[in-house]
Design an enzyme around this catalytic site. Structure first.
Site: not given
Ligand code: NAI
Length: 729
Positions: A76, A115, A118, A138
């Site tokens: 991200a 992200g 994911e 994270e």
């Protein structure tokens, strides 16, 4: 990776962030958002559009998602955390992928983190280059997987692996992930071609359709003790953190609940972490670390450094030599006698042997590092060195004589650095013919372990010298923070200020163990007095004795530390200091308590019960006010630099972001008012920093009221520490 494979049809109407192309009946979406293909709004919109087009086109039987350039979607955009997300969010893309009737294959090279991973986990299949890395980092920013990571990992790799990967945040090699079942196939040739072949296997039925959300093979009948034991094992490490606890809850839930229920729980936990002070603090430190390397007025190119000299083979010299050798630089260690050298080399070999026996360093790496270090008593052996770091006794005359010798043998352009903790770098530079090549490199103990390096810029230090020192620090993987040439630099100057306040609190009614408990409850790994005992009380005592001859008489001075030293109690090394010691365990000592009570009576101070909250507030305000002074005086360049020094060198809890961040979070106006009240009550040491008042008035951010910046042009003040305690003098 972004070049279309032969025979493909490219679409003219592609978005700039995601290209869409047809390879026969397989569509390929290529993410192009350099440098790391972060999941920006443009990427998310482009991906959603590409998925939609592949679904709408009856000719397309499967979709491959791949990264253009050097990586898959690396993660991200960290700038987005804590802000409202614009649609389409990652959740929308994940929902669309999971509902897709056509198979989607993620083709991973470079890195797929957070992200980005994911996104790949929500695809039905994953193929990766053998050197790719995946992971859920994270937690390092006080966050947790938020796109289903805690639900996918246990289903694919089992809960034990899931716990380790998601709570450590460490990267996982694709080959390992393949063994665990998270990556389905490792590419043997070109990633895109292999991904297209895999897509054909899927549509042709060679790889049967599957729904991993329904798979319970790895999460069935898990003993709940697995989670409780994992929590217990890590409780100390996770003190003060929120994210790892939430992660374990979600992984545990994955083993009990449906995918959808677990995912909902994860979404709530993620947003709680995103709103937490822990994550705001850790993200602040992430950006502070990036900013610290940037010096606005230094554009000079760094000079290459391949060979290094280290003078003084004591505690610091040995560790400094190891730091350089670990980075593959050739090191010549010099001391004044063969005995001193032998002691230093024994420390070094012993440290490497310990690292190998603990499994933190492979034998081959330790051997290679040791082979980089040679020892000498002959100055001439330093003639080739690009950089020489001096770490001899903390005495100006001795250091000056060493620098005269170094100046005589070092080649032109070689950098001469001092590891002094308290001395004037310019007074050292002044005895050489090359003050522009002299600076301070203040390593922290143990130098081979501690990441912090204060880079001390003297008034005559040249820009090229500074640029080279910063580049060397990067090579050593240190966090380099530039400090002006002022007494105590950044770290010890603040330590002196809050140490002094702690001493005054003792006189007013606190005990060393109460203050230490307050600090450890806040998150410091060790209290201030226990730290002094560990460092040794005698060293700073000697410095204080010199300084006391010039200390202005009107300034308050606490005699407690001196009295303790006069009793021959020097801390852990004499098994007695502020505490008694059983091994390394500190034990509160009634004798010290009566000594303190006696001093209060002598000074006419009525002792009172001081609430823990007041102790914490006074110590942290003292740090922040002194930090603001450092900014105002131009000793520190940025508030974030001070925070980096405190978190990486002095045990300030990272989840609180450092003293300047703590003050900002508490509200600079309230800190200004508290400092003003302490000033009225306790006198001169509490004189409010003008910057604190300016920053509070300008909206409560340090950056809103610019400081003078790091001042190279003149010598900065060298005030005495009074009762302060240089951590390492
Ligand atoms: P140390 O006493 O362990 O080692 C000093 C070494 O320098 C000894 O091996 C000694 O033989 C050698 N030496 C003395 N004079 C010399 C000369 N003229 N030529 C060659 N070698 C000479 O001291 P330590 O603790 O390693 O400190 C060294 C410097 O690092 C000091 O300036 C200290 O303030 C600074 N420092 C110390 C830290 C600590 O935690 N110990 C942390 C950061 C800085």
């Amino acid at each position: 990776m972004s070049a279309p494979a032969e025979g493909c049809v490219q679409d003219a109407a592609q978005t700039s962030a995601v290209a869409y192309a047809l390879h026969g009946d397989i569509a390929v979406a290529t993410v192009n958002n350099p440098p790391v293909n972060a999941l920006s709004l443009a990427v998310r919109s482009g991906l959603l559009a590409a998925i939609g087009r592949s679904l709408a086109d009856p000719q397309v039987r499967a979709l491959v998602i791949v990264g253009g350039g050097s990586t898959f979607v690396a993660g991200a955009d960290i700038n987005d955390f804590g802000k409202p997300y614009d649609e389409p969010t990652l959740y929308t893309i994940i929902d669309t992928l999971m509902a897709s009737p056509k198979p989607v294959i993620a083709a991973i090279h470079g890195t797929a983190f957070g992200g980005g991973l994911e996104l790949a986990l929500a695809c039905q299949w994953r193929i990766a280059s053998p050197d790719a890395q995946i992971g859920q980092p994270e937690v390092k920013l006080g966050l947790m997987p938020g796109g289903g990571g805690t639900q996918w990992w246990p289903r694919m790799a089992g809960p034990a692996v899931a716990l380790e990967v998601t709570t450590s945040g460490n990267p996982v090699a694709a080959l390992q992930a393949h063994e665990w079942g998270v990556i389905d196939r490792i590419a043997e040739g070109t990633l895109l071609e292999d991904a297209l072949a895999m897509a054909q296997d899927v549509v042709g039925g060679a790889l049967p359709a599957r729904d991993l959300t329904e798979s319970t093979d790895r999460i069935r009948d898990i003993d709940p003790a697995l989670f409780d034991d994992f929590r217990k094992k890590n409780a100390r490490k996770w003190k003060g953190q929120l994210a790892p606890w939430k992660i374990v809850d979600c992984v545990e839930a994955a083993c009990r609940l449906s995918f959808d229920e677990g995912f909902r729980l994860e979404k709530d936990a993620f947003s709680e972490c995103e709103r937490s002070y822990q994550s705001r603090s850790l993200i602040h430190l992430f950006f502070a670390e990036r900013a610290a390397g940037k010096l606005p007025d230094v554009t000079a190119a760094p000079a290459p450094v391949a060979t290094v000299g280290v003078v003084g083979a004591g505690t610091m010299g040995a560790g400094i030599a190891m730091s350089f050798a670990n980075a593959g630089l050739r090191v010549t260690l010099l001391d004044s006698s063969d005995e001193a050298l032998a002691r230093g080399l024994k420390t070094i070999t012993g440290n490497y042997a310990t690292s190998v026996s603990r499994g933190s360093m492979p034998q081959a790496r330790a051997d290679a590092a040791l082979a980089c270090i040679s020892a000498t008593t002959n100055d001439a052996a330093l003639a080739d060195a690009d950089l020489i770091v001096e770490a001899v006794f903390e005495d100006l005359a001795i250091k000056q004589s060493v620098f005269r010798r170094l100046d005589a043998v070092a080649k032109p352009g070689a950098i001469l650095a001092t590891n002094t903790s308290t001395l004037d770098v310019d007074a050292i530079a002044g005895v050489t013919s090359r003050p522009q090549s002299v600076l301070g490199l203040h390593f922290f103990s143990p130098a081979n372990v501690m990441r912090l390096l204060e880079v001390v810029r003297g008034p005559r230090t040249g820009a090229a010298t500074l640029a080279t020192a910063m580049a060397v620090a990067r090579k050593l993987r240190k966090i380099a923070v530039v400090s002006g040439n002022a007494y105590g630099f950044i770290g010890n100057r603040i330590l002196a200020a809050y140490g002094r306040e702690a001493d005054f609190l003792l006189e007013e009614g606190a005990t060393p163990w109460q203050i230490d408990r307050v600090l450890t409850e806040f998150g410091f790994p060790m209290g201030l007095f226990a730290m002094r005992d560990m460092a040794g009380l005698d060293v700073i005592w000697r410095i204080r004795q010199q300084e006391n001859t010039t200390r202005p008489a009107h300034l308050r001075y606490s005699p407690i530390a001196d009295r303790i030293c006069e009793m021959g109690r020097f801390g852990q090394k004499t098994s007695r200091g502020y505490y008694l010691y059983d091994g390394r365990t500190p034990i509160p000592d009634p004798e010290i308590e009566s000594l303190i009570v006696g001093v209060s009576a002598e000074l006419g101070i009525a002792r009172r019960d001081i609430p823990d909250a007041e102790i914490l507030q006074r110590l942290l305000c003292a740090m922040a006010n002194e930090g603001a002074r450092l900014l105002d005086e131009g000793v520190a360049l940025r508030a974030g630099d001070i925070d980096l020094v405190y978190v990486n060198g002095y045990g300030f809890p990272a989840t609180r972001g450092g003293p300047m961040w703590w003050a900002r979070e508490a509200g600079l106006a309230s800190i200004r008012d508290a400092v003003a009240a302490y000033h009225r009550q306790h006198g001169d040491y509490w004189t409010p920093s003008p910057l604190l008042a300016r920053a509070a008035a300008a909206g409560g951010d340090w950056d809103a009221a610019p400081s003078r910046g790091c001042a190279p042009a003149h010598t900065l003040p060298h005030p005495p520490t009074t009762t302060g305690s240089a951590q390492d003098a």
